[in-house]
Design a protein around this motif. Structure first.
Motif, PDB file in Angstrom:
ATOM      1  N   TYR A   1       0.854  -1.208   0.000  1.00 11.86           N
ATOM      2  CA  TYR A   1       0.000   0.000   0.000  1.00 11.86           C
ATOM      3  C   TYR A   1       0.882   1.247   0.000  1.00 11.86           C
ATOM      4  O   TYR A   1       0.671   2.169  -0.788  1.00 11.86           O
ATOM      5  CB  TYR A   1      -0.923  -0.038   1.228  1.00 11.86           C
TER       6      TYR A   1
ATOM      7  N   VAL B   1       0.332   3.339  -3.379  1.00  8.38           N
ATOM      8  CA  VAL B   1      -0.885   4.146  -3.234  1.00  8.38           C
ATOM      9  C   VAL B   1      -0.845   5.442  -4.059  1.00  8.38           C
ATOM     10  O   VAL B   1      -1.854   5.813  -4.685  1.00  8.38           O
ATOM     11  CB  VAL B   1      -1.201   4.422  -1.738  1.00  8.38           C
ATOM     12  N   ASP B   2       0.328   6.077  -4.105  1.00  2.00           N
ATOM     13  CA  ASP B   2       0.410   7.364  -4.816  1.00  2.00           C
ATOM     14  C   ASP B   2       0.119   7.190  -6.306  1.00  2.00           C
ATOM     15  O   ASP B   2      -0.709   7.914  -6.873  1.00  2.00           O
ATOM     16  CB  ASP B   2       1.803   7.979  -4.642  1.00  2.00           C
TER      17      ASP B   2
ATOM     18  N   TYR C   1      -3.478   5.999  -6.978  1.00  2.00           N
ATOM     19  CA  TYR C   1      -4.421   7.108  -6.780  1.00  2.00           C
ATOM     20  C   TYR C   1      -4.398   8.032  -7.996  1.00  2.00           C
ATOM     21  O   TYR C   1      -5.438   8.433  -8.528  1.00  2.00           O
ATOM     22  CB  TYR C   1      -4.049   7.877  -5.503  1.00  2.00           C
ATOM     23  N   ARG C   2      -3.177   8.345  -8.456  1.00  2.00           N
ATOM     24  CA  ARG C   2      -2.989   9.238  -9.612  1.00  2.00           C
ATOM     25  C   ARG C   2      -3.671   8.660 -10.854  1.00  2.00           C
ATOM     26  O   ARG C   2      -4.363   9.356 -11.585  1.00  2.00           O
ATOM     27  CB  ARG C   2      -1.484   9.374  -9.868  1.00  2.00           C
TER      28      ARG C   2
ATOM     29  N   TYR D   1      -7.351   8.872 -10.367  1.00  2.00           N
ATOM     30  CA  TYR D   1      -7.776  10.276 -10.414  1.00  2.00           C
ATOM     31  C   TYR D   1      -7.861  10.775 -11.859  1.00  2.00           C
ATOM     32  O   TYR D   1      -8.853  11.403 -12.256  1.00  2.00           O
ATOM     33  CB  TYR D   1      -6.804  11.150  -9.597  1.00  2.00           C
ATOM     34  N   PHE D   2      -6.823  10.490 -12.651  1.00  2.00           N
ATOM     35  CA  PHE D   2      -6.844  10.938 -14.046  1.00  2.00           C
ATOM     36  C   PHE D   2      -7.926  10.237 -14.869  1.00  2.00           C
ATOM     37  O   PHE D   2      -8.348  10.739 -15.889  1.00  2.00           O
ATOM     38  CB  PHE D   2      -5.465  10.736 -14.700  1.00  2.00           C
TER      39      PHE D   2
ATOM     40  N   ARG E   1     -11.590  13.962  -7.083  1.00  2.00           N
ATOM     41  CA  ARG E   1     -10.748  13.584  -5.948  1.00  2.00           C
ATOM     42  C   ARG E   1     -11.432  12.593  -5.008  1.00  2.00           C
ATOM     43  O   ARG E   1     -10.842  11.576  -4.634  1.00  2.00           O
ATOM     44  CB  ARG E   1     -10.375  14.870  -5.204  1.00  2.00           C
TER      45      ARG E   1
ATOM     46  N   GLU F   1     -10.446   8.721  -4.280  1.00  2.00           N
ATOM     47  CA  GLU F   1     -10.112   8.171  -2.952  1.00  2.00           C
ATOM     48  C   GLU F   1     -10.975   6.942  -2.631  1.00  2.00           C
ATOM     49  O   GLU F   1     -10.467   5.933  -2.138  1.00  2.00           O
ATOM     50  CB  GLU F   1     -10.319   9.242  -1.879  1.00  2.00           C
TER      51      GLU F   1
ATOM     52  N   CYS G   1      -9.885   4.108  -4.841  1.00  2.00           N
ATOM     53  CA  CYS G   1      -8.553   3.643  -4.443  1.00  2.00           C
ATOM     54  C   CYS G   1      -8.651   2.750  -3.195  1.00  2.00           C
ATOM     55  O   CYS G   1      -8.049   1.668  -3.140  1.00  2.00           O
ATOM     56  CB  CYS G   1      -7.668   4.848  -4.180  1.00  2.00           C
ATOM     57  N   SER G   2      -9.418   3.199  -2.216  1.00  2.00           N
ATOM     58  CA  SER G   2      -9.566   2.393  -0.991  1.00  2.00           C
ATOM     59  C   SER G   2     -10.288   1.077  -1.295  1.00  2.00           C
ATOM     60  O   SER G   2      -9.910   0.018  -0.786  1.00  2.00           O
ATOM     61  CB  SER G   2     -10.278   3.188   0.098  1.00  2.00           C
ATOM     62  N   ALA G   3     -11.308   1.161  -2.141  1.00  2.00           N
ATOM     63  CA  ALA G   3     -12.044  -0.060  -2.517  1.00  2.00           C
ATOM     64  C   ALA G   3     -11.132  -1.027  -3.271  1.00  2.00           C
ATOM     65  O   ALA G   3     -11.194  -2.250  -3.085  1.00  2.00           O
ATOM     66  CB  ALA G   3     -13.249   0.311  -3.376  1.00  2.00           C
TER      67      ALA G   3
ATOM     68  N   PHE H   1      -7.825  -1.402  -2.987  1.00  2.00           N
ATOM     69  CA  PHE H   1      -6.874  -2.103  -2.107  1.00  2.00           C
ATOM     70  C   PHE H   1      -7.552  -3.266  -1.369  1.00  2.00           C
ATOM     71  O   PHE H   1      -7.002  -4.370  -1.284  1.00  2.00           O
ATOM     72  CB  PHE H   1      -6.232  -1.116  -1.117  1.00  2.00           C
TER      73      PHE H   1
ATOM     74  N   ILE I   1      -5.136  19.653  -5.546  1.00  2.00           N
ATOM     75  CA  ILE I   1      -4.772  18.241  -5.442  1.00  2.00           C
ATOM     76  C   ILE I   1      -3.291  18.054  -5.152  1.00  2.00           C
ATOM     77  O   ILE I   1      -2.820  16.949  -5.004  1.00  2.00           O
ATOM     78  CB  ILE I   1      -5.156  17.463  -6.726  1.00  2.00           C
TER      79      ILE I   1
END
Lengths: 190, 295
Positions: free
Chosen positions: A27, A31-32, A35-36, A39-40, A45, A49, A52-54, A56, A109
């Motif tokens: 993680y 994660v960075d 997430y990026r 996000y794109f 945002r 998030e 991203c959490s879902a 992982f 962001i």
């Protein structure tokens, strides 16, 4: 944060053995960039998030429930699950909104520790991408994010997209040309 | 905007990161979510060892060994079984070929000439017994039986001729050996003769001490009077008289087979065996006699 190939394989092996500390290490490592990527793709945002959490949590359960004999790298697995979640997200939100990066609504962001200059420059770059990236075809946008923003290798991209390396190279070439075309069009319009 | 600038700008977007507060908060949440039902962390060395040496390595390694040993046991058991089952087979039976192969194999692994002669006689007896079986078999057509009998008769004669050859060869070589011994004795080289005789005496004492002790009184004087080489000559299986006697019996057996008196032929072959056995016994006795004479 970069990681060697052997270390990544060791990490994947540990995670296959249900090692939760190894998963948290994964993680921290990914994660960075994940997430990026999300996000794109989704342009928002909060949604990034949530997804991203879902992602992982879903990856953890997927690893526990499957043998992963064909899975070469952990990173590719994260990206594949992210893509699937994004596709599900598109289906759910179809017709509700169009994809556009939310920085135009004043959402910062960037990291708060960044200098004002670099932040300004980044905002300017983001503005270009914000306007032009969503105009690209989905697969073009995807390879540009993976190759030029997240700096994945051709091999990694090929594994994530389930395409041959040759196909990925062609796709990247076409995506760059398409983006350049959009940017030059904008310059002409100015 | 050129390619380099574009790539640089795209690369600068790498700075986009999630909110650090969310990042840390979700880290804790994720850890608690995955904690339920997960295993303990293992050391890297242990993981490397497990990846190099799979868990069931020994079992996997043992598999081919087990398979090979099972296959060889199966082949051995079926081979021995088929040899035993083929013992009473006759021409035309499916196991007859196994019988012939086992006979050939038996012959190939026998190196002693006398045993080879005995085996040859045994095989000839087998052919004769098979002829009896064929004659007793009334189920087959007469022409088929006649063909089989003809073939068996040929095989019988072949075995007999091979036995004769072996006997004559052995006899010739024995005569040569004896001549050289006599030549040595005539030159007065008694020491050499002693050397030849002594090991035989030692063997005879080990093998048949009772024969030596019981017959010493009667036979001790005789070899001294007679030429010592003649005792060896008489005693050996391959000596010309034994060979002649065996040859004669074999020829008689052949004649009896031609006359379809197969039981008679079998009796003759048994006599040949007896002659061979007696000559072996005589050889040991003869050897002990030689020992007595040299002492």
């Amino acid at each position: 944060m970069k990681i060697g190939k052997i270390e990544e394989k060791l990490l994947l092996y540990k995670i296959k053995q249900s090692d939760k500390e190894a998963f948290i290490r994964a993680y921290d490592l990914y994660v960075d960039q994940l997430y990026r990527f999300i996000y794109f793709k989704v342009g928002n945002r909060e949604e990034a998030e949530d997804l991203c959490s879902a992602m992982f949590l879903k990856t953890w359960h997927y690893i526990l429930e499957n043998s992963l004999k064909d899975q070469k790298t952990l990173k590719a697995l994260f990206y594949k699950i992210s893509r699937n979640l994004i596709i599900d997200h598109y289906r759910k939100t179809r017709g509700r909104e169009t994809i556009s990066l939310d920085s135009e609504n004043g959402v910062n962001i960037t990291d708060e520790k960044q200098s004002p200059d670099s932040s300004f420059e980044l905002q300017a770059d983001l503005l270009v991408i914000q306007t032009k990236l969503p105009e690209l075809k989905d697969e073009y946008r995807e390879v540009i994010i993976l190759r030029f923003i997240n700096e994945l290798s051709i091999n990694e991209i090929a594994e994530i997209l389930d395409k041959s390396k040759g196909n990925v190279r062609i796709l990247i070439y076409r995506a760059l040309n398409a983006l350049k075309g959009l940017l030059s069009q904008e310059e002409k319009d100015k | 905007m050129n390619d380099q600038e574009l790539l640089k700008k795209l690369n600068s977007l790498k700075e986009i990161k999630p909110d650090s507060h969310w990042r840390e908060e979700y880290r804790g949440i994720l850890f608690s979510q995955i904690s339920a039902g997960s295993s303990e962390s293992k050391s890297n060395i242990r993981i490397l060892w497990q990846s190099i040496v799979p868990r069931h390595l020994l079992v996997n390694l043992a598999k081919p060994v087990w398979l090979a040993s099972l296959a060889s046991i199966f082949i051995l058991v079926t081979g021995i079984g088929s040899v035993y089952a083929s013992k009473n087979s006759k021409p035309g039976d499916s196991l007859y070929i196994a019988k012939i192969i086992s006979e050939r194999a038996q012959f190939a692994i026998t190196f002693d000439e006398k045993n080879k002669v005995k085996l040859g006689v045994e095989f000839a007896t087998n052919r004769a017994k098979e002829m009896i079986q064929v004659l007793e078999d009334t189920n087959q057509a007469t022409t088929v039986n006649n063909d089989k009998l003809e073939k068996l008769s040929q095989n019988f004669k072949k075995e007999i001729s091979q036995v004769k050859d072996r006997l004559s060869k052995a006899a010739k070589s024995q005569v040569k050996d004896d001549e050289s011994e006599v030549f040595g004795a005539n030159l007065g080289k008694n020491d050499q003769r002693m050397e030849i005789a002594e090991p035989t005496a030692l063997i005879s004492e080990q093998v048949k001490p009772e024969v030596n002790s019981s017959q010493t009184d009667d036979k001790a004087i005789e070899p001294v009077e007679a030429n010592a080489t003649s005792t060896v000559e008489q005693a050996d299986l391959a000596s010309p008289p034994t060979s002649r006697q065996a040859d004669q019996l074999l020829e008689e057996a052949e004649k009896l087979v031609d006359e379809k008196n197969i039981n008679g032929a079998i009796d003759k072959l048994e006599e040949v065996n007896k002659v061979i056995d007696q000559s072996e016994l005589g050889k040991v006795e003869g050897a002990s006699e030689t020992a007595t004479s040299t002492n």
